[in-house]
Each structure stands twice: as C-alpha cells, then as structure tokens.
Design a protein around this motif. Sequence first.
Motif, short mmCIF file in Angstrom:
data_model
loop_
_atom_site.label_atom_id
_atom_site.label_comp_id
_atom_site.label_asym_id
_atom_site.label_seq_id
_atom_site.Cartn_x
_atom_site.Cartn_y
_atom_site.Cartn_z
N GLY A 67 103.81 55.84 -81.29
CA GLY A 67 105.14 55.27 -81.44
C GLY A 67 105.58 54.55 -80.17
O GLY A 67 104.78 54.31 -79.27
N VAL A 90 109.32 57.94 -78.29
CA VAL A 90 108.54 58.92 -79.05
C VAL A 90 107.40 59.48 -78.19
O VAL A 90 107.16 60.69 -78.18
N ARG A 91 106.72 58.61 -77.46
CA ARG A 91 105.62 59.07 -76.60
C ARG A 91 106.12 60.01 -75.52
O ARG A 91 105.50 61.05 -75.25
N ARG A 94 108.80 61.88 -75.63
CA ARG A 94 109.21 63.13 -76.29
C ARG A 94 107.99 64.01 -76.54
O ARG A 94 108.02 65.22 -76.30
N MET A 95 106.91 63.40 -76.99
CA MET A 95 105.68 64.15 -77.24
C MET A 95 105.13 64.72 -75.93
O MET A 95 104.70 65.87 -75.88
N VAL A 106 105.10 65.16 -83.03
CA VAL A 106 106.51 64.96 -82.72
C VAL A 106 107.39 65.61 -83.77
O VAL A 106 108.42 66.21 -83.44
N GLU A 107 107.00 65.55 -85.03
CA GLU A 107 107.82 66.09 -86.11
C GLU A 107 107.62 67.58 -86.33
O GLU A 107 108.45 68.23 -86.96
#
Length: 113
Positions: free
Chosen positions: A49, A53-54, A56-57, A88-89
């Motif tokens: 992403g 997103v990266r 957050r991961m 992530v999810e």
Amino acid sequence: MTTITRRRDFLAANAGRRAAMSGFVLLMHPRGDGDSGMRVGYTVTKKIGNAVVRNRMKRRLRALARDLLPNGGVAGADHVLIGRAGGVERDFAALRAEFAKALRKVTQQQAKP
C-alpha cells in the motif's frame, strides 16, 4: 536488540530459515560471528500500500518483535520480518499468536541438523 540496516544483511537473512504466516514472513539466519546479540529487520514493499499503510505495518511488526523476540528469538541470529498484505487488517492478537508460532518453527529448524 539492534536493527538491521544494510542490504547485504537482509540478503544474508534470505538464505536462512523461513516461516511464512498469513500476515508476515519471518526469516532467521544465524550470523556465526560469535556475537550473542539478536538483530532484527523490517521490510514492507510498496505492493502492500501507500506510505501510511506500510508504516502502520512496520509499527505492528516492531511491536511484535519487542514483545516476543527477547524470549523466543535465537541468540546470535538475524531476524527479518517481511510484511504481507493481510497483516494490516489482521487482529493484533492473531498476529502475535502467528509470530510466536513462527518463532517456534524457526527454532525447531535450528535444532535439527
């Protein structure tokens, strides 16, 4: 625990043991240099992403490593966590359980000749 920053260390870890989970892949490579300290590296590709997103991961992977690597990691080895799209999810408790399972898997592989 120090962080891996050099590309050659990441490439060396790729030749080690691996445990693929749905949220990440754990690579473990014994260094063999006599140093008993653990090192850890994090990788999340642009396929996952955008930068938000990266990052957050990577934060999730860092939290996992802080919690479980001191007790479950292999001394004198490099550990690399590669983030996957589903990480992530996923629920953090599920990621934590997967990370514990991955650590057990690579340490069992370490014990076998």
